[in-house]
Design a protein around this motif. Structure first.
Motif, PDB file in Angstrom:
ATOM      1  N   ALA A  95       0.846  -1.202   0.000  1.00 47.67           N
ATOM      2  CA  ALA A  95       0.000   0.000   0.000  1.00 47.67           C
ATOM      3  C   ALA A  95       0.879   1.248   0.000  1.00 47.67           C
ATOM      4  CB  ALA A  95      -0.883  -0.022   1.236  1.00 47.67           C
ATOM      5  N   PRO A  96       0.361   2.362  -0.508  1.00 49.76           N
ATOM      6  CA  PRO A  96       1.154   3.601  -0.524  1.00 49.76           C
ATOM      7  C   PRO A  96       1.701   3.956   0.861  1.00 49.76           C
ATOM      8  CG  PRO A  96      -0.809   3.880  -1.840  1.00 49.76           C
ATOM      9  CD  PRO A  96      -0.925   2.530  -1.207  1.00 49.76           C
ATOM     10  N   LEU A  97       0.966   3.586   1.901  1.00 48.52           N
ATOM     11  CA  LEU A  97       1.419   3.919   3.250  1.00 48.52           C
ATOM     12  C   LEU A  97       2.644   3.124   3.681  1.00 48.52           C
ATOM     13  CD1 LEU A  97      -1.723   4.410   5.511  1.00 48.52           C
ATOM     14  CD2 LEU A  97       0.123   6.040   5.036  1.00 48.52           C
ATOM     15  N   PHE A  98       2.889   2.029   2.977  1.00 44.68           N
ATOM     16  CA  PHE A  98       4.076   1.226   3.268  1.00 44.68           C
ATOM     17  C   PHE A  98       5.332   2.047   2.999  1.00 44.68           C
ATOM     18  CE2 PHE A  98       7.385  -1.686   1.700  1.00 44.68           C
ATOM     19  CZ  PHE A  98       7.439  -2.626   2.718  1.00 44.68           C
ATOM     20  N   PHE A  99       5.191   2.992   2.072  1.00 41.95           N
ATOM     21  CA  PHE A  99       6.339   3.767   1.611  1.00 41.95           C
ATOM     22  C   PHE A  99       6.394   5.121   2.313  1.00 41.95           C
ATOM     23  CE2 PHE A  99       4.811   1.000  -1.745  1.00 41.95           C
ATOM     24  CZ  PHE A  99       5.957   0.321  -2.103  1.00 41.95           C
ATOM     25  N   GLN A 100       7.589   5.621   2.405  1.00 39.49           N
ATOM     26  CA  GLN A 100       7.780   6.978   2.896  1.00 39.49           C
ATOM     27  C   GLN A 100       7.240   7.946   1.852  1.00 39.49           C
ATOM     28  OE1 GLN A 100       9.242   7.497   5.749  1.00 39.49           O
ATOM     29  NE2 GLN A 100      10.545   9.305   5.738  1.00 39.49           N
ATOM     30  N   LEU A 101       7.431   7.531   0.603  1.00 36.68           N
ATOM     31  CA  LEU A 101       6.980   8.348  -0.524  1.00 36.68           C
ATOM     32  C   LEU A 101       6.555   7.380  -1.603  1.00 36.68           C
ATOM     33  CD1 LEU A 101       8.846  11.355  -1.949  1.00 36.68           C
ATOM     34  CD2 LEU A 101       8.422   9.470  -3.492  1.00 36.68           C
ATOM     35  N   TYR A 102       5.397   7.617  -2.188  1.00 39.58           N
ATOM     36  CA  TYR A 102       4.959   6.727  -3.252  1.00 39.58           C
ATOM     37  C   TYR A 102       4.314   7.536  -4.362  1.00 39.58           C
ATOM     38  CZ  TYR A 102       2.655   3.002  -5.797  1.00 39.58           C
ATOM     39  OH  TYR A 102       2.255   2.155  -6.793  1.00 39.58           O
ATOM     40  N   GLN A 103       4.853   7.368  -5.536  1.00 39.95           N
ATOM     41  CA  GLN A 103       4.337   8.088  -6.692  1.00 39.95           C
ATOM     42  C   GLN A 103       4.175   7.052  -7.796  1.00 39.95           C
ATOM     43  OE1 GLN A 103       6.936  11.027  -8.628  1.00 39.95           O
ATOM     44  NE2 GLN A 103       5.762  12.550  -7.486  1.00 39.95           N
ATOM     45  N   ALA A 104       2.942   6.698  -8.098  1.00 35.08           N
ATOM     46  CA  ALA A 104       2.724   5.615  -9.063  1.00 35.08           C
ATOM     47  C   ALA A 104       3.180   6.005 -10.455  1.00 35.08           C
ATOM     48  CB  ALA A 104       1.262   5.214  -9.083  1.00 35.08           C
ATOM     49  N   ALA A 105       3.022   7.282 -10.784  1.00 33.07           N
ATOM     50  CA  ALA A 105       3.412   7.708 -12.127  1.00 33.07           C
ATOM     51  C   ALA A 105       3.930   9.125 -12.069  1.00 33.07           C
ATOM     52  CB  ALA A 105       2.220   7.633 -13.074  1.00 33.07           C
ATOM     53  N   THR A 106       4.797   9.428 -12.980  1.00 32.25           N
ATOM     54  CA  THR A 106       5.242  10.801 -13.129  1.00 32.25           C
ATOM     55  C   THR A 106       4.007  11.619 -13.515  1.00 32.25           C
ATOM     56  OG1 THR A 106       7.142   9.760 -14.149  1.00 32.25           O
ATOM     57  CG2 THR A 106       7.102  12.153 -14.148  1.00 32.25           C
ATOM     58  N   PRO A 107       3.780  12.737 -12.861  1.00 38.07           N
ATOM     59  CA  PRO A 107       2.559  13.500 -13.165  1.00 38.07           C
ATOM     60  C   PRO A 107       2.431  13.758 -14.665  1.00 38.07           C
ATOM     61  CG  PRO A 107       3.695  14.452 -11.284  1.00 38.07           C
ATOM     62  CD  PRO A 107       4.570  13.357 -11.799  1.00 38.07           C
ATOM     63  N   GLY A 108       1.231  13.504 -15.154  1.00 37.71           N
ATOM     64  CA  GLY A 108       0.985  13.734 -16.573  1.00 37.71           C
ATOM     65  C   GLY A 108       1.385  12.573 -17.456  1.00 37.71           C
ATOM     66  N   GLN A 109       1.827  11.502 -16.847  1.00 40.09           N
ATOM     67  CA  GLN A 109       2.197  10.333 -17.660  1.00 40.09           C
ATOM     68  C   GLN A 109       1.450   9.106 -17.169  1.00 40.09           C
ATOM     69  OE1 GLN A 109       6.402   9.763 -17.646  1.00 40.09           O
ATOM     70  NE2 GLN A 109       6.779  11.442 -19.073  1.00 40.09           N
ATOM     71  N   ASP A 110       1.328   8.163 -18.073  1.00 40.54           N
ATOM     72  CA  ASP A 110       0.706   6.908 -17.677  1.00 40.54           C
ATOM     73  C   ASP A 110       1.696   6.117 -16.838  1.00 40.54           C
ATOM     74  OD1 ASP A 110      -1.706   7.282 -18.866  1.00 40.54           O
ATOM     75  OD2 ASP A 110      -1.105   6.374 -20.775  1.00 40.54           O
ATOM     76  N   PRO A 111       1.175   5.392 -15.866  1.00 40.74           N
ATOM     77  CA  PRO A 111       2.106   4.579 -15.081  1.00 40.74           C
ATOM     78  C   PRO A 111       2.770   3.519 -15.965  1.00 40.74           C
ATOM     79  CG  PRO A 111      -0.163   4.258 -14.343  1.00 40.74           C
ATOM     80  CD  PRO A 111      -0.202   5.280 -15.412  1.00 40.74           C
ATOM     81  N   LEU A 112       4.040   3.291 -15.695  1.00 43.31           N
ATOM     82  CA  LEU A 112       4.769   2.270 -16.437  1.00 43.31           C
ATOM     83  C   LEU A 112       4.700   0.977 -15.647  1.00 43.31           C
ATOM     84  CD1 LEU A 112       7.991   4.311 -17.098  1.00 43.31           C
ATOM     85  CD2 LEU A 112       6.652   3.251 -18.900  1.00 43.31           C
ATOM     86  N   ARG A 113       4.778  -0.106 -16.372  1.00 41.18           N
ATOM     87  CA  ARG A 113       4.972  -1.358 -15.645  1.00 41.18           C
ATOM     88  C   ARG A 113       6.108  -2.081 -16.332  1.00 41.18           C
ATOM     89  NH1 ARG A 113       0.515  -2.385 -18.855  1.00 41.18           N
ATOM     90  NH2 ARG A 113      -1.029  -1.687 -17.366  1.00 41.18           N
ATOM     91  N   CYS A 114       6.722  -2.979 -15.620  1.00 46.11           N
ATOM     92  CA  CYS A 114       7.866  -3.631 -16.241  1.00 46.11           C
ATOM     93  C   CYS A 114       8.041  -5.037 -15.731  1.00 46.11           C
ATOM     94  CB  CYS A 114       9.133  -2.826 -16.015  1.00 46.11           C
ATOM     95  SG  CYS A 114       9.747  -2.895 -14.342  1.00 46.11           S
ATOM     96  N   LYS A 115       8.829  -5.752 -16.485  1.00 48.18           N
ATOM     97  CA  LYS A 115       9.146  -7.144 -16.148  1.00 48.18           C
ATOM     98  C   LYS A 115      10.662  -7.221 -16.075  1.00 48.18           C
ATOM     99  CE  LYS A 115       8.742 -10.353 -19.477  1.00 48.18           C
ATOM    100  NZ  LYS A 115       8.068 -11.278 -20.396  1.00 48.18           N
ATOM    101  N   ILE A 116      11.178  -7.749 -14.974  1.00 44.63           N
ATOM    102  CA  ILE A 116      12.629  -7.884 -14.874  1.00 44.63           C
ATOM    103  C   ILE A 116      12.970  -9.300 -14.447  1.00 44.63           C
ATOM    104  CG2 ILE A 116      13.247  -5.490 -14.386  1.00 44.63           C
ATOM    105  CD1 ILE A 116      13.115  -6.121 -11.481  1.00 44.63           C
ATOM    106  N   LEU A 117      14.214  -9.652 -14.658  1.00 44.76           N
ATOM    107  CA  LEU A 117      14.664 -10.974 -14.227  1.00 44.76           C
ATOM    108  C   LEU A 117      14.643 -11.030 -12.703  1.00 44.76           C
ATOM    109  CD1 LEU A 117      17.742 -11.804 -16.466  1.00 44.76           C
ATOM    110  CD2 LEU A 117      15.507 -12.924 -16.443  1.00 44.76           C
ATOM    111  N   MET A 118      14.039 -12.090 -12.202  1.00 42.33           N
ATOM    112  CA  MET A 118      13.959 -12.241 -10.753  1.00 42.33           C
ATOM    113  C   MET A 118      15.361 -12.234 -10.148  1.00 42.33           C
ATOM    114  SD  MET A 118      11.809 -12.682  -8.268  1.00 42.33           S
ATOM    115  CE  MET A 118      10.284 -13.442  -8.750  1.00 42.33           C
ATOM    116  N   LYS A 119      16.266 -12.918 -10.844  1.00 37.43           N
ATOM    117  CA  LYS A 119      17.632 -13.051 -10.346  1.00 37.43           C
ATOM    118  C   LYS A 119      18.279 -11.691 -10.115  1.00 37.43           C
ATOM    119  CE  LYS A 119      20.326 -15.200 -13.120  1.00 37.43           C
ATOM    120  NZ  LYS A 119      20.961 -16.167 -14.034  1.00 37.43           N
TER     121      LYS A 119
END
Lengths: 390, 281
Positions: free
Chosen positions: A54-78
């Motif tokens: 949840a956003p409260l878990f973070f000291q600061l949480y910004q899902a997306a840069t204002p005016g932009q769509d949120p990005l999502r990504c896939k990275i290697l677990m390793k």
């Protein structure tokens, strides 16, 4: 996306990554309005896991840069895991952790601010990806167990580390029973040690299931979630249904929730009948003779009933809201005679490179490989499968 | 002395005689440079220097000064021989490598001269083991010509601060890039691996930084496979001095405190990998 984790929460995040790493090789990181979601699915798609911070878990949480769509990504677990590899180090030296995802640099940047002013910056390469979303609904599961993770963690402790699957069921006197699962192979008599733990219902915070109900699932993934839940001192809810239907393992507190969806063995668990009498399993062939004619046995052969349907298309709300069961009629074979199952199995055995027959997995692959079982063409799962490489 | 009464060859015929109450004071330091099988030993009246090299690019030296030994005699200077370090270390830990409290292994070491084996007499609790290790023709070692007057940048760090960094190095990266600069980022270790790049920055006013003496910005790359073995020395050390000279050669000096509180030094030299492209993140 930008978020900042501080203090003990860095370790919580690290722990979550460790438990996800027990499941999949790729990590899907998706910043949502209601928090940061980390998801993964295993390569055979029989297990799916997701954490939502949840956003409260973070000291600061910004899902997306204002005016932009949120990005999502896939990275290697390793590579993500390597950032959080040493939990001791996270606890001792890391003061805060900043994760940012920036479309321009096409890097996921994880910065660890450590003691003595030391700063570690990891620029991880990532891939754009579709949203990974399993279709599951805990409310649709008739059975529910809830207990402190510590209780369940201690209960699985005696099982051998190499044990693949464990059977969870309700035995005589509504005691909850965990038993090592025996494969019905010829050589199973050689490794014929059964470990069984029995827990009284008074230890459970909730127990909604009748005697005789049982499911069998993979232990490794279960252990992964348990170790997280134990360290966070949370209760674990297990929502389940008939054998073959996915079981949902859920944890929740005010700052985060986690869901692991694991496939369960589709045959009627032989142990379920035995749970009243702690005796060794009956010989395998006999059991199969009993199980095949059952009408719902074939229904569970349908791909969506025991495999988690992955939704890949981003916008299609329709399929997201569609309960997984509703796909079944179309996919169900015209008749569920014993002969057809034999035929399907025969076909399966001719497919080269098919994994050795373990009921759990062979059914799984059988559904994908045997054309008779998917007359409607690729299901959402297959679509994701084919493009989800690399 | 534990070895009194044992039949030990005459000191007279030996070009090197050394004895030590606690063999671990020697074996620990040798372990710090044990990344190749063979080592060259030089003994002078000041002590023993053991050198291990790899790929003509990296050299590690362990100095065990005469004061570490209870007895140390050199007849003709310098005494030089090559020896299988793996075998030597196996022999030195023949009574076990983990310390048992109150039970020290004592060592007496003799080398009679060119062509002779190195004789080790190890004693623990009244049991004596005699080892003879054949010595080999000494090989010429590299001269890195690393002169302190050419040093451009020098940093002394508490080893604790580097230990984790080295143990977690991304080994999919071919190089370790070291940036030393009087300006930000001051001291930076970077790797460029399959998963992406990572940078580790140490501010110059960090408590880990014992001294910071950087005169100009230098960015050099070293083969990570050559530097990784220095982790062995790092783990044992309490402080490390990191220096680069005008050619980009790297010197890592590790200060190792032994069980008796004495100080030994282990030094690694490494040549830079290649010219660094200008625009590198």
């Amino acid at each position: 996306m930008k978020c900042l984790v501080t203090g003990g929460n860095v370790k919580v995040l690290g722990k979550a990554v460790h438990s996800l790493s027990r499941i999949g090789d790729e990590l899907y990181l998706e910043p949502l309005e209601d928090g940061l979601s980390l998801r993964t699915v295993n390569s055979s798609r029989s297990a799916y896991a997701c954490f939502l911070f949840a956003p409260l878990f973070f000291q600061l949480y910004q899902a997306a840069t204002p005016g932009q769509d949120p990005l999502r990504c896939k990275i290697l677990m390793k590579s993500f895991l390597s950032v959080f590899r040493s939990l001791v180090m996270l606890e001792k030296t890391v003061e805060k952790c900043c994760i940012s995802l920036n479309g321009r640099s096409s890097r996921l940047v994880v910065q660890l601010h450590c003691k003595y002013g030391v700063r570690k910056t990891h620029n991880l390469s990532f891939q754009d990806c579709e949203s990974l979303q399993a279709v599951f609904d805990p409310a649709s599961c008739p059975y529910l167990l809830r207990a402190p993770a510590k209780l369940l963690g201690e209960a699985v402790l005696p099982f051998p580390p190499a044990l693949a699957e464990v059977t969870l069921g309700i035995g005589h006197g509504r005691r909850v029973i965990l038993r090592s699962y025996q494969e019905e192979e010829a050589d199973s008599t050689i490794k014929a040690m059964v470990t069984e733990m029995s827990i009284g219902q008074e230890d459970f915070q909730q127990l909604q299931a009748e005697e005789g109900v049982a499911i069998t699932f993979c232990l490794k993934e279960f252990r992964g979630l348990l170790s997280f839940a134990e360290s966070a001192n949370l209760s674990l809810s297990i929502h389940f249904d008939a054998p073959g239907r996915p079981a949902i393992f859920a944890i929740k507190d005010s700052l985060l929730d986690g869901h692991f969806v694991l496939a369960t063995l589709s045959e009627p668990t032989p142990n379920s009948q035995d749970l009243h009498f702690p005796e060794p399993c009956q010989p395998a062939p006999q059991r199969q003779a009993h199980s095949t004619p059952q009408p719902d046995d074939f229904a569970s052969d349908d791909i969506d009933s025991y495999m988690i349907a992955m939704e890949t298309t981003v916008g299609s709300e329709s399929s997201r809201t569609l309960p997984s069961g509703s796909l079944s009629p179309g996919l169900q074979p015209p008749c569920s005679s014993e002969g057809e199952e034999d035929e399907a199995e025969a076909e399966l055995s001719t497919v080269p490179g098919t994994p050795p027959p373990k009921k759990f997995r062979s059914l799984f692959f059988g559904s994908i490989l045997a054309p008779a079982h998917s007359p409607l063409g690729p299901s959402p799962v297959l679509a994701e499968d084919s493009e989800g490489e690399g | 002395m534990p070895l009194v009464g044992q039949r030990v060859p005459d000191d007279g015929g030996c070009s090197l005689v050394a004895s030590l109450d606690n063999v671990r004071n020697l074996s620990t330091v040798l372990k710090a440079i044990h990344f190749r099988d063979h080592a060259t030993c030089f003994a002078t009246k000041n002590g023993i220097k053991v050198t291990v090299e790899n790929a003509k690019c990296v050299q590690a030296n362990a100095f065990i000064q005469a004061g570490i030994f209870q007895e140390f005699k050199v007849q003709e200077e310098p005494v030089t021989f090559r020896i299988n370090l793996t075998v030597l270390l196996d022999c030195l830990s023949i009574f076990g490598s983990s310390p048992t409290p109150g039970n020290l292994t004592a060592l007496r070491m003799c080398y009679q001269g060119y062509g002779c084996p190195l004789m080790l007499f190890l004693e623990e609790g009244g049991v004596v083991t005699v080892c003879k290790i054949n010595t080999q023709e000494p090989e010429e070692t590299l001269d890195f010509d690393f002169c302190s007057t050419n040093v451009i940048n020098k940093i002394i760090l508490q080893s604790e601060g580097l230990r984790e960094a080295f143990s977690e190095l991304d080994m999919t990266s071919e190089v370790l890039q070291i940036t030393m600069s009087p300006e930000k980022p001051y001291f930076r270790l970077s790797t460029f691996g399959n998963a992406g790049s990572s940078h580790l920055d140490y501010p110059k006013d960090s408590d880990l930084m014992e001294s910071f003496n950087c005169n100009e910005t230098q960015v050099n790359r070293y083969k990570i496979s050559l530097l990784k073995p220095s982790t062995k020395a790092l783990v044992l050390s309490c402080k490390v001095s990191i220096r680069t000279d005008n050619r980009g050669f790297l010197s890592l000096q590790y200060m190792i405190r032994n069980e008796d509180g004495q100080i030994c030094f282990v030094e690694y030299y490494c040549c830079p990998d290649e010219e660094v492209p200008d625009s590198e993140s």
